[in-house]
Write an enzyme that holds these catalytic residues in place. Structure first.
Site, PDB file in Angstrom:
ATOM      1  N   ASN A 216     108.883 -23.799  90.542  1.00  0.00           N
ATOM      2  CA  ASN A 216     108.801 -22.341  90.409  1.00  0.00           C
ATOM      3  C   ASN A 216     108.044 -21.891  89.164  1.00  0.00           C
ATOM      4  O   ASN A 216     107.312 -20.904  89.224  1.00  0.00           O
ATOM      5  CB  ASN A 216     110.191 -21.702  90.521  1.00  0.00           C
ATOM      6  CG  ASN A 216     111.092 -22.056  89.376  1.00  0.00           C
ATOM      7  OD1 ASN A 216     111.175 -23.208  88.988  1.00  0.00           O
ATOM      8  ND2 ASN A 216     111.750 -21.071  88.818  1.00  0.00           N
TER       9      ASN A 216
ATOM     10  N   CYS B 255     114.591 -18.748  88.153  1.00  0.00           N
ATOM     11  CA  CYS B 255     116.036 -19.026  88.212  1.00  0.00           C
ATOM     12  C   CYS B 255     116.837 -17.891  87.616  1.00  0.00           C
ATOM     13  O   CYS B 255     118.018 -17.749  87.892  1.00  0.00           O
ATOM     14  CB  CYS B 255     116.328 -20.326  87.480  1.00  0.00           C
ATOM     15  SG  CYS B 255     115.718 -20.308  85.791  1.00  0.00           S
TER      16      CYS B 255
ATOM     17  N   GLU C  60     119.437 -28.042  84.326  1.00  0.00           N
ATOM     18  CA  GLU C  60     119.199 -26.596  84.417  1.00  0.00           C
ATOM     19  C   GLU C  60     119.056 -26.284  85.902  1.00  0.00           C
ATOM     20  O   GLU C  60     118.035 -26.623  86.507  1.00  0.00           O
ATOM     21  CB  GLU C  60     117.956 -26.224  83.617  1.00  0.00           C
ATOM     22  CG  GLU C  60     118.154 -26.564  82.141  1.00  0.00           C
ATOM     23  CD  GLU C  60     116.980 -26.226  81.230  1.00  0.00           C
ATOM     24  OE1 GLU C  60     117.209 -26.094  80.019  1.00  0.00           O
ATOM     25  OE2 GLU C  60     115.847 -26.115  81.727  1.00  0.00           O
TER      26      GLU C  60
ATOM     27  N   GLU D  13     119.533 -26.528  76.222  1.00  0.00           N
ATOM     28  CA  GLU D  13     118.297 -26.921  75.554  1.00  0.00           C
ATOM     29  C   GLU D  13     117.756 -25.681  74.847  1.00  0.00           C
ATOM     30  O   GLU D  13     118.208 -24.575  75.091  1.00  0.00           O
ATOM     31  CB  GLU D  13     117.296 -27.508  76.557  1.00  0.00           C
ATOM     32  CG  GLU D  13     117.798 -28.817  77.167  1.00  0.00           C
ATOM     33  CD  GLU D  13     116.733 -29.621  77.922  1.00  0.00           C
ATOM     34  OE1 GLU D  13     115.583 -29.671  77.438  1.00  0.00           O
ATOM     35  OE2 GLU D  13     117.048 -30.188  78.978  1.00  0.00           O
TER      36      GLU D  13
HETATM   37  P1  NAD Z   1     114.648 -29.063  93.925  1.00  0.00           P
HETATM   38  O1  NAD Z   1     115.976 -29.456  93.436  1.00  0.00           O
HETATM   39  O2  NAD Z   1     114.385 -29.053  95.380  1.00  0.00           O
HETATM   40  O3  NAD Z   1     113.518 -30.000  93.309  1.00  0.00           O
HETATM   41  C1  NAD Z   1     113.350 -30.139  91.913  1.00  0.00           C
HETATM   42  C2  NAD Z   1     112.760 -31.499  91.622  1.00  0.00           C
HETATM   43  O4  NAD Z   1     113.697 -32.499  92.003  1.00  0.00           O
HETATM   44  C3  NAD Z   1     111.473 -31.799  92.394  1.00  0.00           C
HETATM   45  O5  NAD Z   1     110.606 -32.507  91.549  1.00  0.00           O
HETATM   46  C4  NAD Z   1     111.980 -32.687  93.524  1.00  0.00           C
HETATM   47  O6  NAD Z   1     111.004 -33.552  94.047  1.00  0.00           O
HETATM   48  C5  NAD Z   1     113.080 -33.466  92.834  1.00  0.00           C
HETATM   49  N1  NAD Z   1     114.103 -34.012  93.722  1.00  0.00           N
HETATM   50  C6  NAD Z   1     114.551 -33.506  94.892  1.00  0.00           C
HETATM   51  N2  NAD Z   1     115.501 -34.317  95.421  1.00  0.00           N
HETATM   52  C7  NAD Z   1     115.662 -35.351  94.558  1.00  0.00           C
HETATM   53  C8  NAD Z   1     116.479 -36.521  94.553  1.00  0.00           C
HETATM   54  N3  NAD Z   1     117.336 -36.777  95.537  1.00  0.00           N
HETATM   55  N4  NAD Z   1     116.385 -37.362  93.518  1.00  0.00           N
HETATM   56  C9  NAD Z   1     115.537 -37.111  92.500  1.00  0.00           C
HETATM   57  N5  NAD Z   1     114.707 -36.038  92.465  1.00  0.00           N
HETATM   58  C10 NAD Z   1     114.779 -35.155  93.474  1.00  0.00           C
HETATM   59  O7  NAD Z   1     114.369 -27.643  93.288  1.00  0.00           O
HETATM   60  P2  NAD Z   1     113.108 -26.711  93.553  1.00  0.00           P
HETATM   61  O8  NAD Z   1     113.242 -26.143  94.920  1.00  0.00           O
HETATM   62  O9  NAD Z   1     111.875 -27.421  93.144  1.00  0.00           O
HETATM   63  O10 NAD Z   1     113.334 -25.568  92.463  1.00  0.00           O
HETATM   64  C11 NAD Z   1     114.048 -24.395  92.695  1.00  0.00           C
HETATM   65  C12 NAD Z   1     115.446 -24.490  92.113  1.00  0.00           C
HETATM   66  O11 NAD Z   1     115.378 -24.729  90.715  1.00  0.00           O
HETATM   67  C13 NAD Z   1     116.258 -23.218  92.250  1.00  0.00           C
HETATM   68  O12 NAD Z   1     117.575 -23.545  92.597  1.00  0.00           O
HETATM   69  C14 NAD Z   1     116.237 -22.629  90.841  1.00  0.00           C
HETATM   70  O13 NAD Z   1     117.308 -21.760  90.529  1.00  0.00           O
HETATM   71  C15 NAD Z   1     116.267 -23.861  90.023  1.00  0.00           C
HETATM   72  N6  NAD Z   1     115.765 -23.599  88.674  1.00  0.00           N
HETATM   73  C16 NAD Z   1     116.640 -23.592  87.620  1.00  0.00           C
HETATM   74  C17 NAD Z   1     116.170 -23.307  86.337  1.00  0.00           C
HETATM   75  C18 NAD Z   1     117.092 -23.267  85.152  1.00  0.00           C
HETATM   76  O14 NAD Z   1     116.591 -23.256  84.033  1.00  0.00           O
HETATM   77  N7  NAD Z   1     118.395 -23.247  85.333  1.00  0.00           N
HETATM   78  C19 NAD Z   1     114.822 -23.065  86.135  1.00  0.00           C
HETATM   79  C20 NAD Z   1     113.981 -23.074  87.234  1.00  0.00           C
HETATM   80  C21 NAD Z   1     114.444 -23.359  88.499  1.00  0.00           C
END
Ligand code: NAD
Length: 487
Positions: free
Chosen positions: A156, A289, A255, A468
Site C-alpha cells: 500500500n 492502514c 504493523e 517502531e
Molecule cells: P499481506 O499480509 O497480504 O502481505 C504483506 C506481505 O506479506 C507481502 O509481501 C506478502 O507477499 C507477504 N506474505 C503474505 N503471506 C505470507 C506468508 N504466509 N508468509 C510470509 N509472507 C507472507 O498485506 P497486504 O495486502 O500487502 O497489505 C495490506 C495490509 O497491510 C492491510 O491489512 C493494512 O492495514 C496493513 N498495513 C498495516 C500498516 C501498519 O503500519 N500497521 C501499514 C500498512 C499496511
C-alpha cells in the site's frame, strides 16, 4: 512507462539475480503487463540469508555508527538523484497520483534514511551503580545488532514502509533480507540499485521477490538463520508469520491492519473537519492502514456532516495518475477490487444506506480495464455489522451518530483492532480527556497522518506487536547486553 524496469531481478550478495520462474507485474490502471518479476525460490532465499550472515563478519561488522550514518545518507542522496525514476516505478505499480508519489512516498523514503542515519548516533545505554558486599559495582549496557533481519513489506505504501524498516535496521548494524509485496516490485528493485551504487557492501542489503505462502515470503519467515523479523501487512499474515518463527523464538515487530475511527464533535471547525475526514477516508484510495473506515459524528451536526461528506466524495477526481489534481487512483489490483466490491454488496445486505459511490466508475476508455471504485459512504449500519467491524482497505467509510463522550469512547474501543484514531473538536480539554481513553497506538487531534518519525508507532490487539519510530526502532533493531563490573 518505457523507462521502467521490465525485468524485476533479485539482489543477493551484491549481484542482481534472474530466475527461471517469473510472473507478470500488472498495471492496476489499465490491466496491461508492466514487466516480469523474477520469483526467488527457497534456495535463493537461503543464499540471501547466508550472504547476510556472512556480511556481518565482513567489513560491515566493523563499521562504526558514524560510518553507517554516512552510508545511509549516501543511499538517501542516491534516491534523490533518481527521484523521478522512483516516482515512475511507484506510480506504475500502484496507480496512485504522481503528485502523491512525489510528496509522500518517495520523499518519505529519503527521509527515512536521513532520519535513522542521524538518530543512530543517539542510541545510548544505561548505567547503574550498586553497593554490594564485594564493593561498588557498575552495570552498564551495550547495544549490538541482532544479526540478520528479515523485512516483509506490503503494497500500500511500498517505498515508505520498506525503507521505514531497512533504514533503522542498517543504522543499528544489522544486515537485511527484504521481501517486498508481489504487487509492488518496482521501488524495491531500484533501491537495490541505489544500494549497489552507494557502495553498501555485498550481503548487507538483499532483495528477494515473490509471493507469501508457498513462495519467497514463507521461505524467508521460516528460515532458521534469521535473527529477527519485522512485518507490515494483514493481521492474518502476521499470525501466520508468528507461528513460523515461534519455534526459533525470534524477535518480531508487527504493523498490521486497522479499523480506525474518526470522531467529530459538534464543536469542531466544521469545514476543516469535513476536509480532514474526506482526507482520512479516501487518501491513497483508502489504502492506508491509518485511514478512517468508521466515522462517528455528534448528533447535532450529523445530517449536515453527512451531506457535506457526500458532496465532497462525489466531487473527488478519479482517474489515471497523470490527471492534474487527481485525488482517487485505482485500487492496487483487480483481486483487491473484488474484495472491496464484495463489501459493497455485503453492506447492502446488512442494510446500509449508500450515501455516495458504492459502484465501479465508467470512463469509456482504457481505464475501464483498471481497478477503480468510487469513493463510498454508508450510513445506517448497526455497530455489529461486518462492514463496521472488518478492515476493507478501500475508499469507504461508515458514518454513525453519537450523543455523549462516554458513548463514543465505547464505540471506538469496540474493535479487535487498535491502530489509530482522529478527533475533531475545538475543546482542547475534551481532546485530552477522550484521546487517552482510546485503545490505539496513535490519535490525531484536528489533523490526520502527520508523522514525526521520532515518535513511537504501532498498534494494539490485531493491529500489531511492538513499536517502531525514533528510539523504539533503535531498541527493536538492537540487542542489548548488560555488563557488570566490579572495579
Ligand atoms: P499481506 O499480509 O497480504 O502481505 C504483506 C506481505 O506479506 C507481502 O509481501 C506478502 O507477499 C507477504 N506474505 C503474505 N503471506 C505470507 C506468508 N504466509 N508468509 C510470509 N509472507 C507472507 O498485506 P497486504 O495486502 O500487502 O497489505 C495490506 C495490509 O497491510 C492491510 O491489512 C493494512 O492495514 C496493513 N498495513 C498495516 C500498516 C501498519 O503500519 N500497521 C501499514 C500498512 C499496511
Amino acid at each position: 512507462m518505457s523507462s521502467l524496469h521490465k525485468l524485476y531481478r533479485n539482489y543477493v550478495d551484491g549481484q542482481f539475480e534472474q530466475t527461471d520462474k517469473t510472473f507478470p507485474n500488472i498495471s492496476p490502471v489499465n490491466g496491461q503487463e508492466l514487466g516480469q518479476i523474477c520469483e526467488a525460490n527457497a534456495e535463493l532465499v537461503d543464499r540471501a540469508v547466508r550472504a547476510a550472515r556472512a556480511a556481518l563478519h565482513g567489513p560491515w561488522g566493523q563499521t562504526s555508527q558514524a560510518e553507517r550514518a554516512r552510508i545511509l545518507h549516501a543511499v538517501a542522496d542516491g534516491i534523490e538523484k533518481r527521484f523521478e525514476a522512483f516516482v515512475d516505478a511507484e506510480v506504475a505499480d500502484t496507480g496512485r497520483s504522481r503528485q502523491q508519489a512525489r510528496k509522500l512516498d518517495i520523499r518519505r523514503g529519503v527521509q527515512n534514511f536521513r532520519t535513522f542515519a542521524d538518530l543512530g548516533g543517539l542510541a545510548g545505554g544505561e548505567c547503574f551503580e550498586m553497593r554490594t558486599d564485594e564493593g561498588d559495582v557498575f552495570s552498564y549496557t551495550v547495544r549490538k545488532p541482532h544479526g540478520v533481519v528479515a523485512i516483509i513489506s506490503p503494497w500500500n505504501l511500498p517505498m515508505l514502509l520498506m525503507t521505514w524498516k531497512v533504514a533503522p535496521a542498517l543504522a543499528c548494524g544489522n544486515t537485511v533480507v527484504v521481501k517486498p509485496s508481489e504487487e509492488t516490485p518496482g521501488t524495491a528493485t531500484l533501491l537495490a540499485e541505489v544500494m549497489h551504487e552507494a557502495g553498501v557492501p555485498p550481503g548487507v542489503f538483499n532483495l528477494v521477490h515473490g509471493f507469501g505462502g508457498g513462495s519467497a515470503g514463507e521461505a524467508l519467515s521460516r528460515h532458521p538463520d534469521i535473527d529477527a523479523i519485522t512485518f507490515t501487512g494483514e493481521s492474518r499474515t502476521g499470525s501466520t508469520i508468528m507461528k513460523a518463527v515461534a519455534d526459533g523464538v525470534k524477535e518480531v515487530s508487527f504493523e498490521l491492519g486497522g479499523k480506525n475511527a474518526a470522531v467529530v464533535f459538534a464543536d469542531c471547525d466544521f469545514d476543516k473537519a469535513v476536509a480532514g475526514v474526506v482526507r482520512s477516508s479516501f487518501t491513497n484510495t483508502g489504502q492506508v492502514c491509518l485511514c478512517s473506515e468508521r466515522v462517528y459524528v455528534q448528533r447535532p451536526i450529523f445530517d449536515r456532516f453527512v451531506a457535506a461528506m457526500k458532496q465532497r466524495a462525489d466531487a473527488l477526481e478519479i482517474g489515471s495518475p497523470d490527471v492534474d489534481g487527481l485525488e482517487i487512483g485505482s485500487l492496487i489490483s483487480h483481486t483487491h477490487r473484488d474484495k472491496v466490491l464484495s463489501y459493497f454488496e455485503l453492506a447492502r445486505e446488512e442494510g446500509a444506506t449508500v450515501v455516495a459511490g458504492g459502484e465501479v466508475p465508467h470512463f469509456g476508455d482504457e481505464r475501464d480495464n483498471g481497478a477503480y471504485v468510487r469513493p463510498t459512504i454508508w450510513t445506517g449500519l448497526p455497530e455489529t455489522a461486518r462492514c463496521v467491524k472488518e478492515e476493507i482497505f478501500g475508499p469507504v467509510c461508515h458514518i454513525a451518530p453519537f450523543d455523549t463522550e462516554a458513548e463514543v469512547i465505547a464505540m471506538v474501543n469496540d474493535s479487535r483492532y487498535g491502530l489509530a484514531a482522529s478527533v475533531w473538536t475545538r475543546d482542547i480539554a475534551r481532546a485530552h480527556q477522550v484521546t487517552r481513553q482510546f485503545d490505539v497506538g496513535i490519535v490525531w487531534v484536528n489533523t490526520w497522518f502527520l508523522r514525526d518519525l521520532r515518535t513511537p508507532f504501532g498498534g494494539t490487539g490485531l493491529s500489531g506487536i511492538g513499536r517502531e519510530g525514533g528510539r523504539h526502532s533503535l531498541d527493536f533493531y538492537s540487542s542489548v547486553s548488560t555488563i557488570c563490573i566490579n572495579p
